[in-house]
Write an enzyme that holds these catalytic residues in place. Structure first.
Site, short mmCIF file in Angstrom:
data_model
loop_
_atom_site.label_atom_id
_atom_site.label_comp_id
_atom_site.label_asym_id
_atom_site.label_seq_id
_atom_site.Cartn_x
_atom_site.Cartn_y
_atom_site.Cartn_z
N ARG A 92 -0.23 4.48 3.37
CA ARG A 92 -1.47 3.71 3.45
C ARG A 92 -1.82 3.42 4.92
NH1 ARG A 92 -5.03 2.65 -0.78
NH2 ARG A 92 -5.51 0.71 0.29
N HIS A 105 -7.07 9.54 -0.70
CA HIS A 105 -6.61 8.43 -1.55
C HIS A 105 -5.11 8.32 -1.39
CE1 HIS A 105 -5.88 5.96 -5.13
NE2 HIS A 105 -4.82 6.74 -5.28
N PHE A 107 -19.35 0.25 -7.48
CA PHE A 107 -19.32 1.63 -6.96
C PHE A 107 -18.60 2.61 -7.89
CE2 PHE A 107 -15.85 -0.85 -4.93
CZ PHE A 107 -14.74 -0.12 -5.35
N TYR A 133 -9.52 6.38 -11.92
CA TYR A 133 -9.96 5.16 -11.23
C TYR A 133 -10.29 4.03 -12.20
CZ TYR A 133 -10.22 7.15 -6.50
OH TYR A 133 -9.92 7.68 -5.26
N LYS A 152 -9.70 14.22 -0.71
CA LYS A 152 -10.93 14.08 -1.50
C LYS A 152 -11.91 15.22 -1.20
CE LYS A 152 -10.57 9.04 -1.92
NZ LYS A 152 -11.31 7.74 -1.82
N GLU A 181 -0.27 7.02 -11.15
CA GLU A 181 -1.01 8.11 -10.52
C GLU A 181 -0.21 9.40 -10.40
OE1 GLU A 181 -2.34 6.37 -6.83
OE2 GLU A 181 -3.83 5.11 -7.85
N ARG A 193 -8.40 8.56 7.95
CA ARG A 193 -9.79 8.23 7.64
C ARG A 193 -10.65 8.15 8.89
NH1 ARG A 193 -8.47 4.08 2.66
NH2 ARG A 193 -8.89 5.54 0.96
N ASN A 213 -14.20 9.00 2.00
CA ASN A 213 -13.26 8.62 3.05
C ASN A 213 -11.99 9.48 3.10
OD1 ASN A 213 -12.12 7.62 0.76
ND2 ASN A 213 -12.24 5.47 1.33
N THR A 236 -10.17 1.49 4.36
CA THR A 236 -11.05 2.15 3.39
C THR A 236 -12.33 2.66 4.05
OG1 THR A 236 -10.20 0.63 1.70
CG2 THR A 236 -12.25 1.80 1.18
P1 DAT Z 1 -8.74 2.36 -1.10
O1 DAT Z 1 -9.11 3.80 -1.41
O2 DAT Z 1 -8.62 2.12 0.39
O3 DAT Z 1 -7.53 1.89 -1.87
P2 DAT Z 1 -10.34 0.79 -2.97
O4 DAT Z 1 -9.19 0.93 -3.92
O5 DAT Z 1 -10.86 -0.58 -2.71
O6 DAT Z 1 -9.98 1.45 -1.55
O7 DAT Z 1 -11.56 1.66 -3.48
C1 DAT Z 1 -11.33 2.96 -4.03
C2 DAT Z 1 -12.37 3.89 -3.48
O8 DAT Z 1 -13.66 3.48 -3.91
C3 DAT Z 1 -12.46 3.95 -1.96
O9 DAT Z 1 -11.50 4.82 -1.39
C4 DAT Z 1 -13.85 4.42 -1.75
C5 DAT Z 1 -14.62 3.76 -2.88
N1 DAT Z 1 -15.23 2.50 -2.45
C6 DAT Z 1 -14.59 1.34 -2.17
N2 DAT Z 1 -15.44 0.40 -1.77
C7 DAT Z 1 -16.68 0.98 -1.80
C8 DAT Z 1 -18.00 0.53 -1.48
N3 DAT Z 1 -18.22 -0.72 -1.07
N4 DAT Z 1 -19.00 1.42 -1.61
C9 DAT Z 1 -18.80 2.67 -2.03
N5 DAT Z 1 -17.57 3.18 -2.34
C10 DAT Z 1 -16.54 2.33 -2.22
MG MG Z 2 -7.21 1.58 -3.89
#
Ligand code: DAT
Ligand code: MG
Length: 140
Positions: free
Chosen positions: A87, A117, A59, A51, A11, A128, A104, A114, A93
């Site tokens: 993962r 992805h 978010f 996304y 990222k 993807e 991370r 973070n 996350t």
């Molecule tokens: P991951 O990337 O671990 O699969 P996710 O699919 O729940 O997590 O969310 C996608 C992305 O969105 C994540 O990498 C960062 C952002 N994100 C997730 N939860 C968030 C939050 N509470 N506040 C801000 N950004 C967030």
């Molecule tokens: Mg995810």
């Protein structure tokens, strides 16, 4: 055990920290094969499409602003159980909750920024990988 392919993104925060090479090396050391690699910058619209599963999350706007804020590195990794194992290597996350030694934990900034992805399922990987790579760009 099944050989799988998964999409990983470095990222914008990790690209700004100049740690792309360290992240790639960490995954290679776990035995995965790099079958696709490119650096690019997403538009806001492209980030929203990528996304799209998160479109109703609070978010979504912040996430897609961030993901279109600078260059990213897209990769496809291949190996046994690549989707779940990568993962694990990525970590939780929220970098503050990620286990020691995970990407991370090492390189993440905060829950939104973070570092990486990774596809979370076969269905996600099937959406993807072709989002970023044509068949000709995936080389055994
Ligand atoms: P991951 O990337 O671990 O699969 P996710 O699919 O729940 O997590 O969310 C996608 C992305 O969105 C994540 O990498 C960062 C952002 N994100 C997730 N939860 C968030 C939050 N509470 N506040 C801000 N950004 C967030
Ligand atoms: Mg995810």
């Amino acid at each position: 055990m099944a050989v799988e392919r998964t999409l990983m993104l470095i990222k914008p925060d990790a690209v700004r920290k100049n740690v792309e090479g360290e992240i790639i090396a960490l995954v290679q050391k776990q035995g995965f094969k790099l079958v696709g690699l490119k650096k690019l910058k997403l538009t806001k619209e492209q980030a929203k499409q990528f996304y799209i599963v998160h479109k109703d999350r609070p978010f979504y706007d912040e996430l897609t602003d961030f993901m279109s804020s600078g260059p990213i590195v897209a990769m496809v990794w291949e190996g046994e159980n690549a989707i779940s194992r990568i993962r694990e290597i990525m970590g939780a996350t929220n970098p503050e909750e990620a286990a020691e030694g995970t990407i991370r934990k090492l390189y993440g900034t905060n829950i939104g920024e973070n570092a990486v992805h990774g596809s979370d399922s076969k269905e996600s990987a099937d959406y993807e990988i072709p989002f970023f790579f044509s068949r000709l760009e995936l080389v055994e």
